[in-house]
Enzyme design. Structure first.
Site, PDB file in Angstrom:
ATOM      1  CE  LYS A  35      34.947  35.286  39.506  1.00  0.00           C
ATOM      2  NZ  LYS A  35      33.839  36.234  39.211  1.00  0.00           N
ATOM      3  NE  ARG A  63      28.318  39.349  46.884  1.00  0.00           N
ATOM      4  CZ  ARG A  63      29.281  39.139  45.984  1.00  0.00           C
ATOM      5  NH1 ARG A  63      29.743  37.925  45.770  1.00  0.00           N
ATOM      6  NH2 ARG A  63      29.757  40.148  45.286  1.00  0.00           N
ATOM      7  NE  ARG A  95      37.497  41.239  38.623  1.00  0.00           N
ATOM      8  CZ  ARG A  95      37.187  40.684  39.792  1.00  0.00           C
ATOM      9  NH1 ARG A  95      38.094  40.083  40.517  1.00  0.00           N
ATOM     10  NH2 ARG A  95      35.947  40.737  40.236  1.00  0.00           N
TER      11      ARG A  95
HETATM   12  P1  AMP Z   1      35.612  40.193  43.740  1.00  0.00           P
HETATM   13  O1  AMP Z   1      35.419  39.800  45.167  1.00  0.00           O
HETATM   14  O2  AMP Z   1      36.421  39.196  42.960  1.00  0.00           O
HETATM   15  O3  AMP Z   1      34.326  40.571  43.058  1.00  0.00           O
HETATM   16  O4  AMP Z   1      36.518  41.529  43.755  1.00  0.00           O
HETATM   17  C1  AMP Z   1      36.058  42.711  44.369  1.00  0.00           C
HETATM   18  C2  AMP Z   1      36.753  43.906  43.768  1.00  0.00           C
HETATM   19  O5  AMP Z   1      38.171  43.806  43.984  1.00  0.00           O
HETATM   20  C3  AMP Z   1      36.623  44.046  42.249  1.00  0.00           C
HETATM   21  O6  AMP Z   1      35.393  44.664  41.872  1.00  0.00           O
HETATM   22  C4  AMP Z   1      37.827  44.906  41.922  1.00  0.00           C
HETATM   23  O7  AMP Z   1      37.613  46.257  42.300  1.00  0.00           O
HETATM   24  C5  AMP Z   1      38.882  44.342  42.882  1.00  0.00           C
HETATM   25  N1  AMP Z   1      39.624  43.243  42.236  1.00  0.00           N
HETATM   26  C6  AMP Z   1      39.618  41.915  42.574  1.00  0.00           C
HETATM   27  N2  AMP Z   1      40.412  41.213  41.758  1.00  0.00           N
HETATM   28  C7  AMP Z   1      40.935  42.105  40.877  1.00  0.00           C
HETATM   29  C8  AMP Z   1      41.806  42.003  39.760  1.00  0.00           C
HETATM   30  N3  AMP Z   1      42.301  40.819  39.360  1.00  0.00           N
HETATM   31  N4  AMP Z   1      42.137  43.139  39.085  1.00  0.00           N
HETATM   32  C9  AMP Z   1      41.661  44.343  39.471  1.00  0.00           C
HETATM   33  N5  AMP Z   1      40.815  44.511  40.491  1.00  0.00           N
HETATM   34  C10 AMP Z   1      40.445  43.403  41.193  1.00  0.00           C
END
Ligand code: AMP
Length: 214
Positions: free
Chosen positions: A13, A127, A88
């Site tokens: 993404k 990563r 999410r």
């Molecule tokens: P990402 O970089 O998008 O993979 O986000 C890393 C972590 O941040 C996720 O695994 C969640 O723990 C938290 N996180 C990011 N966005 C959300 C969201 N919309 N709702 C809940 N937790 C989030």
């Protein structure tokens, strides 16, 4: 244009978001990045969120929505935005819709970035990130010139705590249970579009141009 990006962890993404930002000049808001900034700065939101993030759980909706609503209130979002990693959960999607209704706007596209499951583990476990400048690498597909060292600022690369194998599996399960239902949610609204991000970037970007409004 107002776009949300959907897709499992490791679907790429972030890369797709960078391209959309370049093509459409949209502000790119990643809730994961917002949380990581809060953690780096040790803010109250960061302290609360870190426990959930490190074990691969979703941060509770109330905290996440509060942080995002504040960010969307900034002037730079007035003409559109690209949300990466939000919503999410169905409750977050409802909260976003309520925020949009309040300001008289609606989402234009929910873009689903898909890749086969087998590619996801490799992408996430490979990563590596630079804790100083944020540059991202992959030891399998996009290694740094010198192993473990950032090409941009020469800092030592690290692995995100939530990119460890067991945590990745937990994040994927969480995606299937809590986030995948959003595909139906946006399909019913008639704004779901999908692209396949398993090939090379040129193929992905060509699909983007087909599914996003000109
Ligand atoms: P990402 O970089 O998008 O993979 O986000 C890393 C972590 O941040 C996720 O695994 C969640 O723990 C938290 N996180 C990011 N966005 C959300 C969201 N919309 N709702 C809940 N937790 C989030």
């Amino acid at each position: 244009m107002r776009v949300v990006l959907l897709g499992p962890p490791g679907s790429g993404k972030g890369t797709v978001a960078e391209k959309i930002k370049e093509l459409y000049g949209l502000v790119h808001i990643s809730t994961g990045d917002l949380f990581r900034n809060c953690i780096r700065q040790n803010t109250p939101i960061g302290q609360e969120a870190k426990v959930f993030i490190d074990r691969g759980d979703l941060v509770p909706d109330e905290l996440t929505v509060r942080m995002l609503a504040e960010r969307l209130d900034n002037d730079d979002c007035a003409d559109g935005f690209l949300l990466d990693g939000f919503p999410r959960t169905l409750d977050q999607a409802d909260a976003l819709e309520a925020l949009m209704n309040k300001s008289g706007f609606s989402l234009d596209v929910a873009l689903n970035v898909s890749v086969p499951d087998r590619m996801i583990m490799e992408r996430l476990s490979g990563r590596r990130v630079c804790p100083e400048c944020g540059a991202t690498y992959n030891i399998y597909s996009q290694p740094s010139l010198e192993p473990g060292i950032c090409d941009v600022c020469q800092s030592e690369l690290t692995q995100r705590p939530d990119d460890k194998d067991a945590t990745i599996r937990h994040r994927l399960d969480t995606y299937a249970v809590r986030t995948a239902p959003l595909l139906d949610y946006y399909e019913q609204q008639g704004i779901l579009r999908s692209i396949d991000n398993s090939g090379d970037l040129a193929a992905t970007f060509a699909q983007l141009k087909e599914v996003l409004p000109q």
